[in-house]
Design an enzyme around this catalytic site. Structure first.
Site, PDB file in Angstrom:
ATOM      1  N   HIS A 266      20.846 -34.794   5.479  1.00  0.00           N
ATOM      2  CA  HIS A 266      21.716 -35.351   4.443  1.00  0.00           C
ATOM      3  C   HIS A 266      21.003 -35.376   3.094  1.00  0.00           C
ATOM      4  CE1 HIS A 266      25.006 -38.120   3.100  1.00  0.00           C
ATOM      5  NE2 HIS A 266      24.059 -38.539   2.281  1.00  0.00           N
ATOM      6  N   GLU A 267      19.799 -35.921   3.074  1.00  0.00           N
ATOM      7  CA  GLU A 267      19.076 -36.028   1.815  1.00  0.00           C
ATOM      8  C   GLU A 267      18.634 -34.659   1.304  1.00  0.00           C
ATOM      9  OE1 GLU A 267      19.427 -38.715   0.344  1.00  0.00           O
ATOM     10  OE2 GLU A 267      20.074 -39.879   2.097  1.00  0.00           O
ATOM     11  N   HIS A 270      21.343 -33.368  -0.874  1.00  0.00           N
ATOM     12  CA  HIS A 270      21.241 -33.928  -2.229  1.00  0.00           C
ATOM     13  C   HIS A 270      20.146 -33.209  -3.016  1.00  0.00           C
ATOM     14  CE1 HIS A 270      24.038 -37.245  -1.968  1.00  0.00           C
ATOM     15  NE2 HIS A 270      23.434 -37.776  -0.918  1.00  0.00           N
ATOM     16  N   GLU A 305      27.684 -36.160  -2.853  1.00  0.00           N
ATOM     17  CA  GLU A 305      27.860 -36.391  -1.418  1.00  0.00           C
ATOM     18  C   GLU A 305      28.503 -35.196  -0.729  1.00  0.00           C
ATOM     19  OE1 GLU A 305      26.525 -38.678   0.298  1.00  0.00           O
ATOM     20  OE2 GLU A 305      25.825 -39.874  -1.406  1.00  0.00           O
TER      21      GLU A 305
END
Length: 507
Positions: A266-267, A270, A305
């Site tokens: 997830h990160e 980003h 996101e």
């Protein structure tokens, strides 16, 4: 980006603002990764001082003169040109901050670090009362901030506009209603099936093996470790200090392997966004949230996101990913995963099982977590829910939506870092990101017939290249729906997201 002389003076002023905000972000990163607990109060003061300096630079007479000169020179430029967008966004931010007293901005900034330290302590002790006074003050300051920048229908509208311009309480209610109506039948069908085996996910997985696999995972997805690093924190986050220093964090649970794998994925999403911003935008308005006083290249929280959720779910939580990469995970944990097949692992990490923790939720219940948080934030902002009643309201919502009885505050109202950092109004951006990510992926697959074959082969550079060209490089030049209309032909639409979920969980 070629700069006319009329823009150079303004750029010099904004570059200084960006520098100060990056220093603020660095202090924040340290406070969430390495700072001793005793440093919270003075760190909060340091961050508040830098935040005030950034605002003062933005509102200084020199900035105003440079902005006025630049405004006079943009006639004839295309409406979506980088130069025009720089000037328009800077003017909007200047007017925004003129409406908010410096004392309010400074107090909000100072409160964040202290409130976060209280949240960490409260979470570790599973005691909401430790954090409650700080949250009460956060809500009070958020209401004051909303009143300063203005709202018509609901005070929540003002806060959402900071993170996701164009959305408000009413638009979110309509979007969530449509999404919930499409989501619940898919969820009910999935829950009616027998649960796959998942016992092996809860074995003992030493941190060093998890970290090694996480670093390898990030690099596979095209994250540049020459311009980034992976660290440990209580609640995972990404932060950039320009595109040349973009850092990600994760957390390790020795007895639940997916937490670090998907948190890191997830990160990484980003981080890829920030590393992919056009170098020409470095230290400009197009890589700076001048309204939120935050150095970031992503055009909105929801757009950001969309990239993290896209890589986490469409790629790393896919069958093809584990068919190709599960043997590597087994090499890190031969004893723990020696009796598990790639298919069993895939089914385990995509199982539908309502849980207490949002960041560990399956794809079909994840958005229910977001919706209940948005309902709570609206109630906090309009005063219908006192902070003292928050744990009870939270527990009741989890029982209503997920059928679970919350055992303690750590697994309930204290699980997320957002309110301790003052981010009231940011939660809806996760669901917006889910929707946008699916919409972008649907379009990419239709327009690039080679994409799926590359993904199945374990080559993710083609996908990264497509996203860099279509999304990342633009920084903050285009608003979220502008990007979507340019790349998918329509504004935010939940239909592709629902189709993706239906297709994946019908298997």
């Amino acid at each position: 980006m070629t700069q006319p002389s009329s823009l150079a003076a303004l750029q010099e002023r904004i570059a200084a603002v960006n520098d100060v905000l990056n220093a603020t972000s660095l202090l924040t990163w340290d406070s969430r990764t390495m700072m001793p607990a005793g440093g919270a109060e003075t760190r909060g003061q340091q961050i508040a001082t830098l935040t005030r300096i950034a605002r003062d630079l933005l509102l200084a007479p020199e900035t105003e003169r440079a902005l006025e000169q630049a405004e006079q020179a943009i006639e004839g430029l295309p409406v979506d040109s980088a130069e025009r967008r720089i000037i328009e966004q800077t003017r909007h931010a200047v007017e925004h901050h003129r409406s908010v007293p410096a004392s309010l901005i400074q107090e909000r900034a100072a409160l964040r670090t202290v409130a976060q330290a209280a949240w960490i302590e409260g979470r570790s002790r599973s005691d909401f009362s430790i954090f409650a006074p700080h949250l009460a003050r956060t809500v009070e300051l958020s209401r004051a901030y909303a009143d300063c920048i203005g709202w018509t229908e609901h005070p929540y509208d003002a806060m959402v506009s900071i993170y996701e311009p164009g959305e408000n309480a009413a638009s979110l209610k309509a979007l969530f209603s449509r999404l919930r109506n499409g989501l619940l039948p898919i969820l009910d069908a999935a829950r009616s099936r027998p649960q796959p085996r998942s016992d092996f996910l809860f074995r003992d997985f030493p941190e060093e093996g998890q970290r090694a696999f996480g670093l390898s995972l990030a690099e596979k997805l095209d994250y540049d470790l020459q311009r980034g690093r992976l660290d440990t924190t209580v609640h995972p986050f990404e932060v950039s200090f320009t595109r040349n220093d973009v850092r990600i964090t994760t957390r390790y649970n020795r007895n639940y392997l997916p937490a670090s794998i998907f948190g890191t994925a997830h990160e990484t999403g980003h981080g890829l966004y920030e590393q992919g911003v056009d170098p020409a935008y470095t230290r400009t308005t197009l890589a700076t949230d001048l309204v939120g006083l935050y150095a970031v290249g992503g055009t909105s929280f929801g757009a950001h996101e969309s990239q993290s959720r896209l890589w986490e779910n469409h790629i790393v939580r896919s069958r093809t990913f584990w068919q190709r990469h599960f043997p590597e995970l087994q090499r890190h944990f031969p004893e723990q995963l020696g009796d598990v097949s790639a298919e069993e692992f895939y089914r385990a990490v995509t199982r539908v099982e309502p849980g207490f923790i949002r960041v560990e939720a399956d794809e079909l219940t994840y958005d229910l977590h977001i919706m209940l948080r948005v309902d709570i934030e609206c109630a906090l902002m309009d005063g219908s829910l006192p902070v003292s009643d928050l744990p009870g309201a939270w527990n009741a919502a989890i029982k209503r939506d997920l059928g679970l009885t919350v055992p303690n505050d750590a697994k309930g109202v204290l699980q997320d870092v957002h309110w301790s950092t003052g981010y009231i109004g940011s939660f809806p951006t996760y669901t917006i990101g889910n929707i946008m990510g699916a919409q972008v992926m649907e379009t990419l697959r239709k327009q690039n017939s080679s994409l799926d074959a590359a993904i199945e082969s374990g080559d993710y550079s083609m996908l990264a290249g497509e996203l860099r060209t279509r999304i990342w490089q633009h920084g903050r030049r285009f608003m979220r729906d502008e990007l979507l209309e340019r790349e998918t032909g329509r504004r935010l639409d939940p239909a592709p997201y629902l189709a993706y979920l239906k297709g994946k969980y019908a298997q």
